[in-house]
Design a protein around this motif. Structure first.
Motif, PDB file in Angstrom:
ATOM      1  N   SER A 151       0.731  -1.072  -0.108  1.00  0.00           N
ATOM      2  CA  SER A 151       0.079  -0.038  -0.073  1.00  0.00           C
ATOM      3  C   SER A 151       0.897   1.189  -0.084  1.00  0.00           C
ATOM      4  CB  SER A 151      -0.968   0.106   1.307  1.00  0.00           C
ATOM      5  OG  SER A 151      -1.866   0.949   1.322  1.00  0.00           O
ATOM      6  N   SER A 152       0.621   2.174  -0.868  1.00  0.00           N
ATOM      7  CA  SER A 152       1.515   3.190  -1.138  1.00  0.00           C
ATOM      8  C   SER A 152       0.844   4.314  -0.355  1.00  0.00           C
ATOM      9  CB  SER A 152       1.537   3.760  -2.500  1.00  0.00           C
ATOM     10  OG  SER A 152       2.189   5.018  -2.642  1.00  0.00           O
ATOM     11  N   TYR A 153       1.793   4.722   0.582  1.00  0.00           N
ATOM     12  CA  TYR A 153       1.406   6.109   1.484  1.00  0.00           C
ATOM     13  C   TYR A 153       1.538   7.170   0.843  1.00  0.00           C
ATOM     14  CZ  TYR A 153       2.231   3.168   5.741  1.00  0.00           C
ATOM     15  OH  TYR A 153       2.221   2.029   6.751  1.00  0.00           O
ATOM     16  N   THR A 154       2.530   7.247  -0.446  1.00  0.00           N
ATOM     17  CA  THR A 154       2.559   8.386  -1.085  1.00  0.00           C
ATOM     18  C   THR A 154       1.579   8.735  -1.980  1.00  0.00           C
ATOM     19  OG1 THR A 154       4.950   8.009  -1.223  1.00  0.00           O
ATOM     20  CG2 THR A 154       4.313   9.440  -2.655  1.00  0.00           C
ATOM     21  N   ALA A 155       1.098   7.720  -2.680  1.00  0.00           N
ATOM     22  CA  ALA A 155      -0.080   7.674  -3.505  1.00  0.00           C
ATOM     23  C   ALA A 155      -1.434   7.491  -3.095  1.00  0.00           C
ATOM     24  CB  ALA A 155       0.399   7.031  -4.869  1.00  0.00           C
ATOM     25  N   PRO A 161      10.751   2.364   0.821  1.00  0.00           N
ATOM     26  CA  PRO A 161      10.834   3.119  -0.426  1.00  0.00           C
ATOM     27  C   PRO A 161      10.749   1.934  -1.511  1.00  0.00           C
ATOM     28  CG  PRO A 161      12.772   3.360   0.465  1.00  0.00           C
ATOM     29  CD  PRO A 161      12.038   2.562   1.431  1.00  0.00           C
ATOM     30  N   VAL A 162      10.019   2.096  -2.464  1.00  0.00           N
ATOM     31  CA  VAL A 162      10.044   1.110  -3.759  1.00  0.00           C
ATOM     32  C   VAL A 162       9.802   2.304  -5.086  1.00  0.00           C
ATOM     33  CG1 VAL A 162       8.824  -0.596  -4.984  1.00  0.00           C
ATOM     34  CG2 VAL A 162       9.028  -0.610  -2.563  1.00  0.00           C
ATOM     35  N   PHE A 163      10.587   1.775  -5.953  1.00  0.00           N
ATOM     36  CA  PHE A 163      10.401   2.702  -7.447  1.00  0.00           C
ATOM     37  C   PHE A 163       9.236   2.008  -8.007  1.00  0.00           C
ATOM     38  CE2 PHE A 163      14.576   4.733  -6.501  1.00  0.00           C
ATOM     39  CZ  PHE A 163      14.370   5.843  -7.089  1.00  0.00           C
ATOM     40  N   CYS A 164       8.234   3.004  -8.233  1.00  0.00           N
ATOM     41  CA  CYS A 164       7.011   2.640  -8.974  1.00  0.00           C
ATOM     42  C   CYS A 164       6.500   3.420  -9.996  1.00  0.00           C
ATOM     43  CB  CYS A 164       5.946   2.375  -7.818  1.00  0.00           C
ATOM     44  SG  CYS A 164       4.242   1.867  -8.696  1.00  0.00           S
ATOM     45  N   TYR A 216       6.603   5.510  -0.994  1.00  0.00           N
ATOM     46  CA  TYR A 216       6.850   4.863   0.392  1.00  0.00           C
ATOM     47  C   TYR A 216       5.615   4.074   0.301  1.00  0.00           C
ATOM     48  CZ  TYR A 216      11.159   7.526   1.815  1.00  0.00           C
ATOM     49  OH  TYR A 216      12.412   7.725   1.990  1.00  0.00           O
ATOM     50  N   PHE A 217       5.991   2.719   0.824  1.00  0.00           N
ATOM     51  CA  PHE A 217       4.779   1.806   0.967  1.00  0.00           C
ATOM     52  C   PHE A 217       4.901   1.048   2.736  1.00  0.00           C
ATOM     53  CE2 PHE A 217       5.383   1.903  -3.586  1.00  0.00           C
ATOM     54  CZ  PHE A 217       4.279   1.518  -4.051  1.00  0.00           C
ATOM     55  N   GLY A 218       3.548   0.626   2.767  1.00  0.00           N
ATOM     56  CA  GLY A 218       3.423  -0.151   4.014  1.00  0.00           C
ATOM     57  C   GLY A 218       2.641  -1.442   3.694  1.00  0.00           C
ATOM     58  N   ASP A 219       2.125  -1.944   4.732  1.00  0.00           N
ATOM     59  CA  ASP A 219       1.614  -3.389   4.761  1.00  0.00           C
ATOM     60  C   ASP A 219       0.362  -3.334   3.631  1.00  0.00           C
ATOM     61  OD1 ASP A 219       0.058  -5.618   5.477  1.00  0.00           O
ATOM     62  OD2 ASP A 219       1.591  -5.752   6.801  1.00  0.00           O
ATOM     63  N   GLY A 220       0.579  -4.347   2.820  1.00  0.00           N
ATOM     64  CA  GLY A 220      -0.386  -4.631   1.636  1.00  0.00           C
ATOM     65  C   GLY A 220      -1.818  -4.840   2.099  1.00  0.00           C
ATOM     66  N   SER A 221      -1.898  -5.193   3.697  1.00  0.00           N
ATOM     67  CA  SER A 221      -3.235  -5.344   3.711  1.00  0.00           C
ATOM     68  C   SER A 221      -4.135  -4.160   4.056  1.00  0.00           C
ATOM     69  CB  SER A 221      -3.345  -6.148   5.204  1.00  0.00           C
ATOM     70  OG  SER A 221      -2.613  -7.412   4.958  1.00  0.00           O
ATOM     71  N   MET A 222      -3.384  -2.912   4.110  1.00  0.00           N
ATOM     72  CA  MET A 222      -4.231  -1.691   4.085  1.00  0.00           C
ATOM     73  C   MET A 222      -4.759  -1.530   2.767  1.00  0.00           C
ATOM     74  SD  MET A 222      -1.557   0.542   6.374  1.00  0.00           S
ATOM     75  CE  MET A 222      -0.301   0.442   5.352  1.00  0.00           C
TER      76      MET A 222
END
Length: 403
Positions: free
Chosen positions: A158-162, A209-212, A218-224
Protein backbone atom coordinates in the motif's frame (compact mmCIF):
# COMPACT_ATOMS: atom_id res chain seq x y z
CA UNK A 1 0.06 -26.51 -17.00
CA UNK A 2 -1.67 -25.66 -20.23
CA UNK A 3 -3.95 -28.72 -20.19
CA UNK A 4 -5.66 -27.98 -16.93
CA UNK A 5 -7.33 -25.15 -15.12
CA UNK A 6 -4.95 -22.77 -13.40
CA UNK A 7 -4.98 -22.89 -9.61
CA UNK A 8 -4.24 -19.77 -7.60
CA UNK A 9 -2.94 -19.74 -4.02
CA UNK A 10 -3.88 -16.74 -1.85
CA UNK A 11 -1.77 -16.20 1.30
CA UNK A 12 -3.09 -13.37 3.45
CA UNK A 13 -1.33 -11.05 5.87
CA UNK A 14 -1.07 -11.22 9.64
CA UNK A 15 2.51 -10.99 10.87
CA UNK A 16 3.40 -14.01 12.99
CA UNK A 17 -0.08 -15.43 12.33
CA UNK A 18 1.18 -16.45 8.87
CA UNK A 19 2.76 -19.51 10.52
CA UNK A 20 -0.72 -21.05 10.27
CA UNK A 21 -0.40 -21.04 6.46
CA UNK A 22 2.62 -23.34 6.63
CA UNK A 23 0.70 -26.02 8.51
CA UNK A 24 -2.16 -25.89 6.02
CA UNK A 25 0.20 -26.11 3.04
CA UNK A 26 2.09 -29.04 4.57
CA UNK A 27 -1.11 -31.04 5.03
CA UNK A 28 -2.40 -30.14 1.57
CA UNK A 29 0.88 -31.39 0.08
CA UNK A 30 0.75 -34.58 2.19
CA UNK A 31 -2.82 -35.26 1.01
CA UNK A 32 -1.79 -34.75 -2.62
CA UNK A 33 1.23 -37.02 -2.22
CA UNK A 34 -1.07 -39.72 -0.83
CA UNK A 35 -3.19 -39.26 -3.95
CA UNK A 36 -0.17 -39.90 -6.18
CA UNK A 37 1.32 -36.44 -6.79
CA UNK A 38 5.11 -36.25 -6.91
CA UNK A 39 6.53 -34.40 -3.85
CA UNK A 40 8.48 -31.97 -6.03
CA UNK A 41 5.45 -30.98 -8.12
CA UNK A 42 4.15 -27.44 -7.58
CA UNK A 43 0.33 -27.59 -7.18
CA UNK A 44 -0.13 -23.84 -7.72
CA UNK A 45 0.16 -22.01 -11.04
CA UNK A 46 -0.32 -18.57 -9.51
CA UNK A 47 0.85 -17.58 -6.02
CA UNK A 48 -0.31 -14.32 -4.44
CA UNK A 49 0.72 -13.01 -1.04
CA UNK A 50 0.23 -10.04 1.23
CA UNK A 51 2.32 -8.93 4.22
CA UNK A 52 3.91 -11.99 5.89
CA UNK A 53 1.93 -14.04 3.38
CA UNK A 54 3.93 -12.31 0.63
CA UNK A 55 7.15 -13.62 2.18
CA UNK A 56 5.74 -17.15 2.29
CA UNK A 57 4.43 -16.77 -1.26
CA UNK A 58 7.75 -15.61 -2.66
CA UNK A 59 9.73 -18.30 -0.84
CA UNK A 60 7.43 -20.97 -2.28
CA UNK A 61 7.56 -19.42 -5.75
CA UNK A 62 11.37 -19.51 -5.65
CA UNK A 63 11.11 -23.27 -5.10
CA UNK A 64 8.45 -23.99 -7.71
CA UNK A 65 10.83 -26.47 -9.37
CA UNK A 66 10.93 -28.56 -6.16
CA UNK A 67 7.90 -27.50 -4.15
CA UNK A 68 8.18 -30.11 -1.41
CA UNK A 69 11.76 -29.19 -0.59
CA UNK A 70 10.94 -25.48 -0.68
CA UNK A 71 7.97 -25.90 1.64
CA UNK A 72 10.19 -27.83 4.04
CA UNK A 73 12.66 -24.93 4.16
CA UNK A 74 9.87 -22.41 4.82
CA UNK A 75 8.49 -24.65 7.58
CA UNK A 76 11.96 -24.91 9.16
CA UNK A 77 12.13 -21.12 9.44
CA UNK A 78 8.70 -20.84 11.07
CA UNK A 79 9.30 -23.77 13.42
CA UNK A 80 12.51 -22.19 14.72
CA UNK A 81 11.55 -18.52 14.78
CA UNK A 82 12.84 -15.98 17.25
CA UNK A 83 11.72 -12.37 17.34
CA UNK A 84 15.33 -11.24 16.83
CA UNK A 85 15.15 -12.60 13.27
CA UNK A 86 12.45 -10.06 12.40
CA UNK A 87 13.06 -6.97 14.56
CA UNK A 88 15.52 -5.58 17.07
CA UNK A 89 14.49 -7.11 20.40
CA UNK A 90 17.48 -6.13 22.51
CA UNK A 91 17.23 -3.34 25.09
CA UNK A 92 19.20 -0.83 23.00
CA UNK A 93 17.18 -1.58 19.85
CA UNK A 94 13.86 -1.28 21.67
CA UNK A 95 14.95 1.98 23.32
CA UNK A 96 16.07 3.45 20.01
CA UNK A 97 12.80 2.69 18.26
CA UNK A 98 9.91 1.80 20.55
CA UNK A 99 10.65 3.91 23.61
CA UNK A 100 11.55 6.95 21.51
CA UNK A 101 8.46 6.47 19.35
CA UNK A 102 6.11 6.25 22.34
CA UNK A 103 7.84 9.21 23.98
CA UNK A 104 7.43 11.24 20.80
CA UNK A 105 3.71 10.48 20.78
CA UNK A 106 3.43 11.66 24.38
CA UNK A 107 5.92 14.53 24.58
CA UNK A 108 6.90 15.22 20.99
CA UNK A 109 5.90 18.87 21.28
CA UNK A 110 8.66 19.23 23.90
CA UNK A 111 11.35 17.38 21.98
CA UNK A 112 12.43 19.67 19.19
CA UNK A 113 15.56 17.58 18.53
CA UNK A 114 13.33 14.83 17.10
CA UNK A 115 11.36 17.05 14.77
CA UNK A 116 13.90 16.72 11.96
CA UNK A 117 14.56 12.98 12.42
CA UNK A 118 11.68 11.41 14.32
CA UNK A 119 11.71 7.66 15.07
CA UNK A 120 10.07 5.88 12.15
CA UNK A 121 8.23 3.06 13.92
CA UNK A 122 7.62 1.17 17.13
CA UNK A 123 10.09 -1.57 16.16
CA UNK A 124 13.21 -1.73 13.98
CA UNK A 125 12.85 -4.54 11.41
CA UNK A 126 16.33 -4.38 9.88
CA UNK A 127 17.07 -8.01 10.92
CA UNK A 128 14.31 -9.10 8.53
CA UNK A 129 16.54 -8.17 5.58
CA UNK A 130 19.09 -10.81 6.55
CA UNK A 131 16.36 -13.41 7.05
CA UNK A 132 14.89 -12.72 3.61
CA UNK A 133 18.28 -13.00 1.96
CA UNK A 134 18.74 -16.41 3.60
CA UNK A 135 15.23 -17.62 2.75
CA UNK A 136 15.01 -16.54 -0.88
CA UNK A 137 16.82 -17.51 -4.06
CA UNK A 138 15.32 -14.99 -6.48
CA UNK A 139 17.22 -16.24 -9.57
CA UNK A 140 15.37 -19.55 -9.08
CA UNK A 141 12.12 -17.60 -9.30
CA UNK A 142 13.14 -16.26 -12.70
CA UNK A 143 14.03 -19.77 -13.86
CA UNK A 144 10.75 -21.25 -12.56
CA UNK A 145 8.76 -18.68 -14.51
CA UNK A 146 10.81 -19.19 -17.66
CA UNK A 147 10.54 -23.01 -17.43
CA UNK A 148 6.77 -22.95 -16.89
CA UNK A 149 6.94 -24.31 -13.34
CA UNK A 150 5.02 -21.22 -12.25
CA UNK A 151 2.70 -18.92 -14.17
CA UNK A 152 2.87 -15.80 -11.98
CA UNK A 153 3.78 -14.40 -8.56
CA UNK A 154 2.06 -11.35 -7.06
CA UNK A 155 2.93 -9.31 -3.98
CA UNK A 156 0.75 -6.47 -2.71
CA UNK A 157 1.68 -3.29 -0.85
CA UNK A 158 0.00 0.00 0.00
CA UNK A 159 1.49 3.31 -1.11
CA UNK A 160 1.48 5.99 1.57
CA UNK A 161 2.71 8.40 -1.10
CA UNK A 162 -0.02 7.87 -3.70
CA UNK A 163 -2.77 6.47 -1.48
CA UNK A 164 -3.08 3.48 -3.81
CA UNK A 165 -3.07 -0.26 -3.22
CA UNK A 166 -0.51 -1.77 -5.63
CA UNK A 167 -0.08 -5.36 -6.78
CA UNK A 168 3.44 -6.01 -8.05
CA UNK A 169 3.47 -9.09 -10.27
CA UNK A 170 6.07 -11.09 -12.16
CA UNK A 171 5.25 -13.44 -15.02
CA UNK A 172 6.62 -14.59 -18.36
CA UNK A 173 3.09 -14.51 -19.78
CA UNK A 174 1.74 -11.45 -21.58
CA UNK A 175 -0.52 -10.15 -18.79
CA UNK A 176 -1.67 -6.55 -19.03
CA UNK A 177 -1.65 -4.50 -15.80
CA UNK A 178 -5.10 -3.70 -14.46
CA UNK A 179 -6.57 -0.62 -12.82
CA UNK A 180 -9.52 -0.53 -10.46
CA UNK A 181 -10.77 2.03 -7.95
CA UNK A 182 -7.94 2.77 -5.47
CA UNK A 183 -5.96 -0.26 -6.67
CA UNK A 184 -3.78 -1.11 -9.62
CA UNK A 185 -1.13 -3.55 -10.81
CA UNK A 186 2.48 -3.02 -11.83
CA UNK A 187 4.60 -5.59 -13.66
CA UNK A 188 7.89 -5.77 -11.79
CA UNK A 189 10.88 -7.91 -10.92
CA UNK A 190 9.96 -8.98 -7.39
CA UNK A 191 12.73 -8.19 -4.93
CA UNK A 192 13.46 -7.88 -1.22
CA UNK A 193 12.18 -4.30 -1.18
CA UNK A 194 8.72 -5.42 -2.29
CA UNK A 195 8.53 -7.91 0.57
CA UNK A 196 9.72 -5.38 3.14
CA UNK A 197 7.08 -2.97 1.87
CA UNK A 198 4.30 -5.54 1.83
CA UNK A 199 5.08 -6.68 5.39
CA UNK A 200 5.59 -3.23 6.94
CA UNK A 201 2.82 -3.40 9.57
CA UNK A 202 1.54 0.18 10.00
CA UNK A 203 3.19 2.07 12.90
CA UNK A 204 4.93 -1.14 14.04
CA UNK A 205 7.51 -1.35 11.19
CA UNK A 206 8.89 1.52 9.06
CA UNK A 207 7.62 2.36 5.58
CA UNK A 208 9.80 1.09 2.71
CA UNK A 209 10.75 3.04 -0.43
CA UNK A 210 10.05 1.29 -3.74
CA UNK A 211 10.41 2.69 -7.25
CA UNK A 212 7.02 2.57 -8.90
CA UNK A 213 6.16 4.00 -12.32
CA UNK A 214 9.50 5.78 -12.46
CA UNK A 215 9.35 7.49 -9.08
CA UNK A 216 10.11 6.62 -5.48
CA UNK A 217 7.10 5.98 -3.28
CA UNK A 218 6.89 4.89 0.35
CA UNK A 219 4.90 1.72 0.98
CA UNK A 220 3.40 -0.02 3.96
CA UNK A 221 1.63 -3.27 4.63
CA UNK A 222 -0.35 -4.59 1.67
CA UNK A 223 -3.33 -5.47 3.85
CA UNK A 224 -4.15 -1.78 4.20
CA UNK A 225 -6.85 -0.66 1.74
CA UNK A 226 -6.90 -4.16 0.23
CA UNK A 227 -10.46 -4.17 -1.05
CA UNK A 228 -10.27 -7.40 -3.09
CA UNK A 229 -7.50 -9.79 -1.96
CA UNK A 230 -8.62 -12.57 -4.33
CA UNK A 231 -8.74 -10.31 -7.38
CA UNK A 232 -5.00 -10.41 -8.35
CA UNK A 233 -5.07 -14.19 -8.78
CA UNK A 234 -8.08 -13.92 -11.07
CA UNK A 235 -6.49 -11.14 -13.14
CA UNK A 236 -3.36 -13.29 -13.48
CA UNK A 237 -5.38 -16.16 -14.94
CA UNK A 238 -6.58 -18.33 -12.05
CA UNK A 239 -9.67 -20.42 -12.72
CA UNK A 240 -9.91 -21.59 -9.12
CA UNK A 241 -8.35 -20.39 -5.86
CA UNK A 242 -7.21 -21.82 -2.55
CA UNK A 243 -7.47 -19.09 0.11
CA UNK A 244 -5.61 -19.56 3.39
CA UNK A 245 -6.68 -17.01 5.99
CA UNK A 246 -5.28 -16.01 9.36
CA UNK A 247 -8.48 -15.64 11.37
CA UNK A 248 -12.12 -14.58 11.47
CA UNK A 249 -13.78 -16.98 8.99
CA UNK A 250 -14.08 -20.02 11.26
CA UNK A 251 -12.65 -18.98 14.63
CA UNK A 252 -15.15 -18.78 17.51
CA UNK A 253 -16.65 -15.42 18.45
CA UNK A 254 -15.48 -13.55 21.55
CA UNK A 255 -17.56 -14.23 24.66
CA UNK A 256 -19.09 -10.82 25.38
CA UNK A 257 -21.20 -11.95 28.36
CA UNK A 258 -18.67 -10.71 30.91
CA UNK A 259 -18.79 -7.13 32.20
CA UNK A 260 -17.00 -4.92 29.68
CA UNK A 261 -13.94 -2.91 30.67
CA UNK A 262 -12.69 0.21 28.98
CA UNK A 263 -10.37 -1.04 26.20
CA UNK A 264 -6.62 -0.71 26.62
CA UNK A 265 -4.48 0.90 23.94
CA UNK A 266 -3.32 -2.59 22.90
CA UNK A 267 -6.92 -3.81 22.68
CA UNK A 268 -7.82 -0.92 20.40
CA UNK A 269 -4.66 -1.45 18.32
CA UNK A 270 -5.38 -5.18 18.06
CA UNK A 271 -8.94 -4.45 16.92
CA UNK A 272 -7.56 -2.07 14.27
CA UNK A 273 -4.99 -4.67 13.16
CA UNK A 274 -7.71 -7.29 12.81
CA UNK A 275 -9.72 -4.88 10.67
CA UNK A 276 -6.70 -4.34 8.43
CA UNK A 277 -5.57 -7.96 8.17
CA UNK A 278 -8.70 -10.06 8.48
CA UNK A 279 -11.84 -8.22 7.40
CA UNK A 280 -10.97 -7.71 3.74
CA UNK A 281 -10.33 -11.37 2.98
CA UNK A 282 -13.46 -12.44 4.89
CA UNK A 283 -15.50 -9.90 2.94
CA UNK A 284 -13.98 -10.95 -0.39
CA UNK A 285 -14.67 -14.63 0.28
CA UNK A 286 -18.31 -13.80 1.06
CA UNK A 287 -18.54 -11.63 -2.06
CA UNK A 288 -17.13 -14.35 -4.33
CA UNK A 289 -19.50 -16.90 -2.83
CA UNK A 290 -22.46 -14.59 -3.51
CA UNK A 291 -21.33 -14.01 -7.10
CA UNK A 292 -20.94 -17.74 -7.69
CA UNK A 293 -24.35 -18.44 -6.18
CA UNK A 294 -26.02 -15.75 -8.28
CA UNK A 295 -24.35 -16.95 -11.47
CA UNK A 296 -25.49 -20.51 -10.80
CA UNK A 297 -29.08 -19.41 -11.52
CA UNK A 298 -28.21 -18.01 -14.97
CA UNK A 299 -28.66 -19.86 -18.24
CA UNK A 300 -25.64 -20.33 -20.56
CA UNK A 301 -27.03 -17.55 -22.77
CA UNK A 302 -27.28 -15.17 -19.82
CA UNK A 303 -23.77 -16.09 -18.64
CA UNK A 304 -22.41 -15.22 -22.06
CA UNK A 305 -23.78 -11.68 -21.71
CA UNK A 306 -22.15 -10.89 -18.35
CA UNK A 307 -18.46 -10.17 -17.64
CA UNK A 308 -18.75 -12.15 -14.39
CA UNK A 309 -17.72 -15.79 -14.39
CA UNK A 310 -17.81 -18.32 -11.55
CA UNK A 311 -14.54 -19.12 -9.79
CA UNK A 312 -14.22 -22.29 -7.73
CA UNK A 313 -12.85 -21.49 -4.29
CA UNK A 314 -11.63 -23.48 -1.31
CA UNK A 315 -11.05 -21.45 1.85
CA UNK A 316 -9.25 -22.71 4.95
CA UNK A 317 -8.88 -20.55 8.06
CA UNK A 318 -8.24 -21.06 11.79
CA UNK A 319 -10.80 -22.95 13.82
CA UNK A 320 -9.48 -21.40 17.04
CA UNK A 321 -8.91 -17.78 18.04
CA UNK A 322 -5.25 -16.97 17.39
CA UNK A 323 -5.19 -14.13 19.93
CA UNK A 324 -6.22 -16.64 22.62
CA UNK A 325 -3.33 -18.87 21.57
CA UNK A 326 -1.02 -15.84 21.59
CA UNK A 327 -1.97 -14.98 25.18
CA UNK A 328 -0.39 -18.29 26.27
CA UNK A 329 2.96 -17.47 24.63
CA UNK A 330 3.57 -13.79 25.39
CA UNK A 331 6.11 -14.82 28.02
CA UNK A 332 8.33 -16.22 25.27
CA UNK A 333 9.00 -12.76 23.85
CA UNK A 334 12.34 -11.13 24.77
CA UNK A 335 12.06 -9.13 28.00
CA UNK A 336 12.62 -5.67 26.42
CA UNK A 337 9.77 -6.31 23.97
CA UNK A 338 7.49 -7.62 26.75
CA UNK A 339 8.17 -4.49 28.80
CA UNK A 340 7.41 -2.27 25.80
CA UNK A 341 4.15 -4.11 25.06
CA UNK A 342 3.18 -4.22 28.73
CA UNK A 343 3.14 -0.44 28.74
CA UNK A 344 0.19 -0.42 26.32
CA UNK A 345 -1.59 -3.49 27.71
CA UNK A 346 -0.55 -6.03 25.06
CA UNK A 347 0.59 -8.59 27.63
CA UNK A 348 -2.95 -8.87 29.06
CA UNK A 349 -5.37 -11.43 27.65
CA UNK A 350 -7.67 -8.73 26.26
CA UNK A 351 -4.72 -7.07 24.50
CA UNK A 352 -3.25 -10.27 23.09
CA UNK A 353 -4.62 -9.63 19.59
CA UNK A 354 -1.84 -7.08 19.03
CA UNK A 355 0.77 -9.49 20.38
CA UNK A 356 -0.51 -12.22 18.03
CA UNK A 357 0.93 -10.29 15.08
CA UNK A 358 4.37 -9.76 16.70
CA UNK A 359 4.96 -13.13 18.39
CA UNK A 360 7.68 -14.42 16.10
CA UNK A 361 8.65 -17.07 18.65
CA UNK A 362 8.75 -20.78 17.92
CA UNK A 363 6.50 -21.79 20.82
CA UNK A 364 3.68 -19.74 19.25
CA UNK A 365 4.43 -20.30 15.57
CA UNK A 366 4.78 -24.07 16.07
CA UNK A 367 1.34 -24.21 17.70
CA UNK A 368 -0.12 -22.28 14.78
CA UNK A 369 1.52 -24.67 12.31
CA UNK A 370 0.00 -27.61 14.15
CA UNK A 371 -3.43 -25.92 14.10
CA UNK A 372 -3.05 -25.38 10.36
CA UNK A 373 -2.27 -29.07 9.86
CA UNK A 374 -5.32 -30.08 11.89
CA UNK A 375 -7.67 -27.68 10.11
CA UNK A 376 -6.47 -28.74 6.66
CA UNK A 377 -6.91 -32.40 7.53
CA UNK A 378 -10.52 -31.63 8.42
CA UNK A 379 -10.92 -30.43 4.80
CA UNK A 380 -9.33 -33.52 3.23
CA UNK A 381 -12.37 -34.44 1.14
CA UNK A 382 -12.72 -30.89 -0.21
CA UNK A 383 -8.97 -30.68 -0.91
CA UNK A 384 -8.99 -33.89 -2.94
CA UNK A 385 -12.03 -32.74 -4.91
CA UNK A 386 -10.55 -29.29 -5.49
CA UNK A 387 -7.28 -30.56 -6.95
CA UNK A 388 -8.80 -33.53 -8.76
CA UNK A 389 -11.05 -31.18 -10.71
CA UNK A 390 -8.02 -29.06 -11.48
CA UNK A 391 -6.55 -32.03 -13.33
CA UNK A 392 -9.42 -32.17 -15.79
CA UNK A 393 -8.66 -31.15 -19.35
CA UNK A 394 -9.60 -27.50 -19.79
CA UNK A 395 -11.05 -27.90 -23.26
CA UNK A 396 -14.17 -25.98 -22.28
CA UNK A 397 -14.11 -22.16 -22.39
CA UNK A 398 -12.27 -20.63 -19.45
CA UNK A 399 -14.61 -19.31 -16.77
CA UNK A 400 -13.29 -16.34 -14.89
CA UNK A 401 -14.73 -13.81 -12.46
CA UNK A 402 -14.19 -10.13 -12.99
CA UNK A 403 -11.79 -8.78 -10.37
Amino acid sequence: MQNRKKIGLILTGGGARAAYQVGVLQTVSAILCEAGWAPERNPYDIICGTSAGAINATALACSADDFGKGLGKVAHVWENFTAEQVYRADSLGVLRSGARWLSLLSFGWLMRKWHAHPPASLLDNTPLVSLLNRMLNLPRLDAALMDGKLHALAVTASSYTAGQHITFYQSEADIEPWIRTQRSAVRSQIGIEHLLASSAIPLIFPATPVFCAGRREYFGDGSMRQLAPISPAIHLGADKVLVIGAGRLLEPAIDSSAHAQYPSLAQIAGHAMSSIFLDSIAGDVERLNRINQTLSFLTPEQLARTPLRPIEMLSISPSERLDTIASRHIGSLPRPVRMLLAGIGATEVRGAALASYLLFEKSYTSELIELGRKDALAHKTEILAFFAQGEENAAAPVLRAAG
